[in-house]
Design a protein around this motif. Structure first.
Motif, PDB file in Angstrom:
ATOM      1  N   CYS A 109      -4.960 -10.124  -2.956  1.00 55.86           N
ATOM      2  CA  CYS A 109      -5.699 -10.288  -1.694  1.00 55.86           C
ATOM      3  C   CYS A 109      -7.003 -11.063  -1.861  1.00 55.86           C
ATOM      4  N   ASP A 110      -7.741 -10.815  -2.940  1.00 56.59           N
ATOM      5  CA  ASP A 110      -9.033 -11.461  -3.112  1.00 56.59           C
ATOM      6  C   ASP A 110      -8.916 -12.900  -3.605  1.00 56.59           C
ATOM      7  N   ARG A 111      -7.706 -13.347  -3.906  1.00 56.05           N
ATOM      8  CA  ARG A 111      -7.526 -14.671  -4.497  1.00 56.05           C
ATOM      9  C   ARG A 111      -7.035 -15.714  -3.493  1.00 56.05           C
ATOM     10  N   TRP A 112      -6.755 -15.303  -2.253  1.00 56.70           N
ATOM     11  CA  TRP A 112      -6.201 -16.225  -1.263  1.00 56.70           C
ATOM     12  C   TRP A 112      -7.105 -16.234  -0.032  1.00 56.70           C
ATOM     13  N   PRO A 113      -7.235 -17.402   0.615  1.00 61.08           N
ATOM     14  CA  PRO A 113      -8.109 -17.480   1.804  1.00 61.08           C
ATOM     15  C   PRO A 113      -7.633 -16.617   2.966  1.00 61.08           C
ATOM     16  N   VAL A 114      -6.303 -16.547   3.184  1.00 59.00           N
ATOM     17  CA  VAL A 114      -5.752 -15.758   4.286  1.00 59.00           C
ATOM     18  C   VAL A 114      -4.593 -14.920   3.760  1.00 59.00           C
ATOM     19  N   VAL A 115      -4.573 -13.655   4.162  1.00 55.15           N
ATOM     20  CA  VAL A 115      -3.521 -12.726   3.758  1.00 55.15           C
ATOM     21  C   VAL A 115      -2.895 -12.128   5.006  1.00 55.15           C
ATOM     22  N   TRP A 116      -1.561 -12.177   5.056  1.00 49.29           N
ATOM     23  CA  TRP A 116      -0.834 -11.534   6.153  1.00 49.29           C
ATOM     24  C   TRP A 116       0.062 -10.453   5.562  1.00 49.29           C
ATOM     25  N   LEU A 117      -0.232  -9.210   5.911  1.00 49.79           N
ATOM     26  CA  LEU A 117       0.575  -8.078   5.465  1.00 49.79           C
ATOM     27  C   LEU A 117       1.352  -7.544   6.655  1.00 49.79           C
ATOM     28  N   ASP A 118       2.676  -7.520   6.548  1.00 49.06           N
ATOM     29  CA  ASP A 118       3.549  -7.022   7.612  1.00 49.06           C
ATOM     30  C   ASP A 118       4.187  -5.728   7.138  1.00 49.06           C
ATOM     31  N   CYS A 119       3.862  -4.618   7.812  1.00 47.43           N
ATOM     32  CA  CYS A 119       4.409  -3.303   7.475  1.00 47.43           C
ATOM     33  C   CYS A 119       5.470  -2.942   8.504  1.00 47.43           C
ATOM     34  N   THR A 120       6.702  -2.788   8.050  1.00 45.58           N
ATOM     35  CA  THR A 120       7.817  -2.419   8.921  1.00 45.58           C
ATOM     36  C   THR A 120       8.177  -0.961   8.663  1.00 45.58           C
ATOM     37  N   GLY A 121       8.139  -0.138   9.711  1.00 41.15           N
ATOM     38  CA  GLY A 121       8.400   1.299   9.557  1.00 41.15           C
ATOM     39  C   GLY A 121       7.101   2.062   9.395  1.00 41.15           C
ATOM     40  N   LEU A 122       6.997   3.209  10.068  1.00 39.62           N
ATOM     41  CA  LEU A 122       5.737   3.966  10.111  1.00 39.62           C
ATOM     42  C   LEU A 122       5.880   5.372   9.532  1.00 39.62           C
ATOM     43  N   ALA A 123       6.827   5.564   8.638  1.00 36.82           N
ATOM     44  CA  ALA A 123       7.073   6.909   8.111  1.00 36.82           C
ATOM     45  C   ALA A 123       6.123   7.277   6.976  1.00 36.82           C
ATOM     46  N   ASN A 124       5.648   6.289   6.213  1.00 38.06           N
ATOM     47  CA  ASN A 124       4.854   6.557   5.014  1.00 38.06           C
ATOM     48  C   ASN A 124       3.375   6.596   5.378  1.00 38.06           C
ATOM     49  N   ILE A 125       2.894   7.781   5.722  1.00 35.12           N
ATOM     50  CA  ILE A 125       1.505   7.934   6.140  1.00 35.12           C
ATOM     51  C   ILE A 125       0.525   7.621   4.999  1.00 35.12           C
ATOM     52  N   PRO A 126       0.740   8.105   3.773  1.00 33.89           N
ATOM     53  CA  PRO A 126      -0.188   7.732   2.688  1.00 33.89           C
ATOM     54  C   PRO A 126      -0.293   6.228   2.480  1.00 33.89           C
ATOM     55  N   LEU A 127       0.833   5.500   2.619  1.00 36.87           N
ATOM     56  CA  LEU A 127       0.797   4.053   2.476  1.00 36.87           C
ATOM     57  C   LEU A 127      -0.046   3.420   3.576  1.00 36.87           C
ATOM     58  N   ILE A 128       0.131   3.885   4.809  1.00 39.28           N
ATOM     59  CA  ILE A 128      -0.641   3.335   5.928  1.00 39.28           C
ATOM     60  C   ILE A 128      -2.126   3.632   5.738  1.00 39.28           C
ATOM     61  N   GLU A 129      -2.449   4.827   5.275  1.00 42.96           N
ATOM     62  CA  GLU A 129      -3.858   5.166   5.024  1.00 42.96           C
ATOM     63  C   GLU A 129      -4.445   4.293   3.919  1.00 42.96           C
ATOM     64  N   GLU A 130      -3.647   3.999   2.892  1.00 37.73           N
ATOM     65  CA  GLU A 130      -4.139   3.149   1.809  1.00 37.73           C
ATOM     66  C   GLU A 130      -4.353   1.714   2.288  1.00 37.73           C
ATOM     67  N   ILE A 131      -3.458   1.233   3.151  1.00 32.93           N
ATOM     68  CA  ILE A 131      -3.659  -0.096   3.740  1.00 32.93           C
ATOM     69  C   ILE A 131      -4.948  -0.112   4.560  1.00 32.93           C
ATOM     70  N   GLY A 132      -5.182   0.958   5.320  1.00 27.88           N
ATOM     71  CA  GLY A 132      -6.412   1.047   6.089  1.00 27.88           C
ATOM     72  C   GLY A 132      -7.646   1.044   5.202  1.00 27.88           C
ATOM     73  N   ARG A 133      -7.547   1.696   4.036  1.00 28.17           N
ATOM     74  CA  ARG A 133      -8.684   1.720   3.114  1.00 28.17           C
ATOM     75  C   ARG A 133      -8.951   0.334   2.522  1.00 28.17           C
TER      76      ARG A 133
END
Length: 364
Positions: free
Chosen positions: A63-87
Motif C-alpha cells: 500500500c505505501d509503495r503505490w500512488p493509488v490503491v484500490w481494495l475490493d472486498c467481496t462478502g461481509l462475513a469476516n468481521i475481523p478482516l473488515i475491522e483490520e481493513i478499517g484500521r
C-alpha cells in the motif's frame, strides 16, 4: 439486483441493525453473509498490478509503495478482516457499521481524511435484486465493500489495464472513485430501458386484445418502478452532496465528472417517472378496455335476448292447449294447412325486422 433471483422473487430491501443498546460502531455479521475475499489493485501512471485473493500482508507490503490503491472486498462475513481493513485505512467505525448492516439508504458522509459513499448496485442486468455497495476513498486509496460477487466494474478494470494515456492511472483516487460510482449509476440504464420496451410491447398487445395476464405484468412493472424511484432519488441527493462539499481529497476537476454522473442520475429519475406515469395510464386503459369489452358482450347478449323475446312469446302462445272446434276464437289458424311454415316465416320476419331496427339505431 442479484444473479440468482428474478425481479418477481426479489427480496424486500431491509436494513440489518445491531442489537438495541449496542455500542456505536459495533460490527455484527449477518448469518447469511458471504465469505470475504479481497482483490487488490495497485495503480501508478506507468503501470498497475492486480492481486486476487489478497491478504492483509499484501496490504501492508504494497500500500505505501503505490500512488493509488484500490481494495475490493467481496462478502461481509469476516468481521475481523473488515475491522483490520478499517484500521489500515483509518476508516470511521460508524461507516464500517453501515457497511456490515447492508440495506442503507444511499448517502455520502465526509470524515477528516476520507469520504464514505453508500449506494445500491446492480451486479447483473439479467437479474433484478439490489445489492449494497460501499465506497471509501481518500487521498491515495479507494476501498469498496460489496455483499456478493458480481459488479458493473469490469469496464473500469479494463480502462485501468489500457495503454497510456490513461486517466484512471494518472488522475488519482478521487477520479477512480468517480469511475466506480459512475459505473454503478450507468448500470441502471439497461434494465430501465428494457422495462420501457416491455411496457411498449404490452401497450401494443392491449390495443389488439386485452388479457388478464397483462394487468399482472403492469402491476409488477409499476412495483419495480416504485422500488427504482426509492433508490434513485436518494442516490441523486448523495451525488449532489458529493459535489457541493469542499474537501481536500476531491479535486475541483473531478467534481466536473461527478456532475456528469449527477446528470445521469437525473436522467434515470426522469425515465422512471415517465415509466410510472405510463404504467398508471396503461392500467387505467386496461380497466377501461376490459369494461368496454364486458359492455360489448352484455350488449350483444341483450340484443340476442330481445330478438328471442317476441319469438318465445309467439311460440308460447301457439303452444297453448286451444280447441278450435269449440269456438272460432280458439286459435282457428291451428287448422290451417300451411300454419306451421307460416308461423316460422312470421317469426323470421320478426327477427329480421328487429335486427334491421337495431342496425338503423346503430346498436349493432
Amino acid at each position: 439486483m442479484a444473479k440468482a433471483d428474478t425481479v418477481r422473487t426479489r427480496a424486500p430491501l431491509k436494513t440489518r441493525r445491531p442489537p438495541v443498546g449496542a455500542s456505536p460502531g459495533t460490527l455484527i455479521a449477518d448469518p447469511a453473509a458471504r465469505r470475504s475475499e479481497l482483490r487488490l489493485t495497485l495503480i501508478s501512471p506507468e503501470k498497475f498490478k492486480t492481486i486476487d485473493n489478497a491478504s492483509i500482508d499484501d496490504l501492508n507490503t504494497h500500500c505505501d509503495r503505490w500512488p493509488v490503491v484500490w481494495l475490493d472486498c467481496t462478502g461481509l462475513a469476516n468481521i475481523p478482516l473488515i475491522e483490520e481493513i478499517g484500521r489500515i485505512f483509518n476508516l470511521h467505525p460508524l461507516a464500517l457499521e453501515d457497511v456490515v448492516n447492508a440495506g442503507q439508504r444511499p448517502k455520502v458522509d465526509f470524515f477528516e481524511d476520507h469520504a464514505f459513499v453508500a449506494m445500491r448496485m446492480i451486479d447483473d442486468v439479467t437479474a433484478h435484486r439490489y445489492e449494497q455497495i460501499a465506497v471509501f476513498f481518500g487521498k491515495n486509496f479507494v476501498v469498496t465493500f460489496q455483499e456478493r460477487e458480481g459488479d458493473p466494474f469490469d469496464p473500469v478494470r479494463k480502462r485501468i489495464a489500457a495503454a497510456m494515456p490513461n486517466r484512471l492511472r494518472s488522475r488519482g483516487a478521487d477520479y477512480l472513485a468517480y469511475a466506480l460510482i459512475d459505473a454503478i449509476v450507468d448500470s441502471y440504464f439497461p434494465p430501465i430501458e428494457a422495462a420501457s420496451e416491455q411496457v411498449d410491447g404490452i401497450e401494443d398487445q392491449m390495443l389488439n386484445t386485452p388479457h388478464k395476464h397483462q394487468m399482472r405484468q403492469l402491476h409488477e412493472l409499476r412495483r419495480d418502478a416504485n422500488v427504482l424511484k426509492g433508490v434513485l432519488w436518494p442516490m441523486r441527493d448523495a451525488l449532489a452532496t458529493l459535489i457541493r462539499n469542499d474537501v481536500p481529497f476531491v479535486k475541483a476537476e473531478t467534481k466536473i465528472f461527478f456532475n456528469d454522473t449527477l446528470d445521469h442520475s437525473l436522467r434515470l429519475i426522469e425515465l422512471v417517472e415517465n415509466q410510472r406515469d405510463m404504467l398508471t395510464g396503461l392500467i387505467e386503459m386496461h380497466l377501461s378496455l376490459t369494461q368496454a369489452r364486458t359492455n360489448d358482450v352484455i350488449s350483444y347478449l341483450t340484443i340476442v335476448s330481445v330478438i328471442f323475446m317476441p319469438l318465445t312469446f309467439l311460440v308460447g302462445v301457439w303452444g297453448m292447449n286451444f280447441e278450435p272446434e269449440s269456438s272460432p276464437w280458439n286459435m282457428p289458424e291451428l287448422k290451417s294447412y300451411y300454419g306451421y311454415p307460416a308461423a316460422l316465416l312470421f317469426m323470421l320476419v320478426v327477427a329480421v325486422g328487429l335486427v334491421a331496427f337495431f342496425k338503423w339505431k346503430k346498436w349493432l
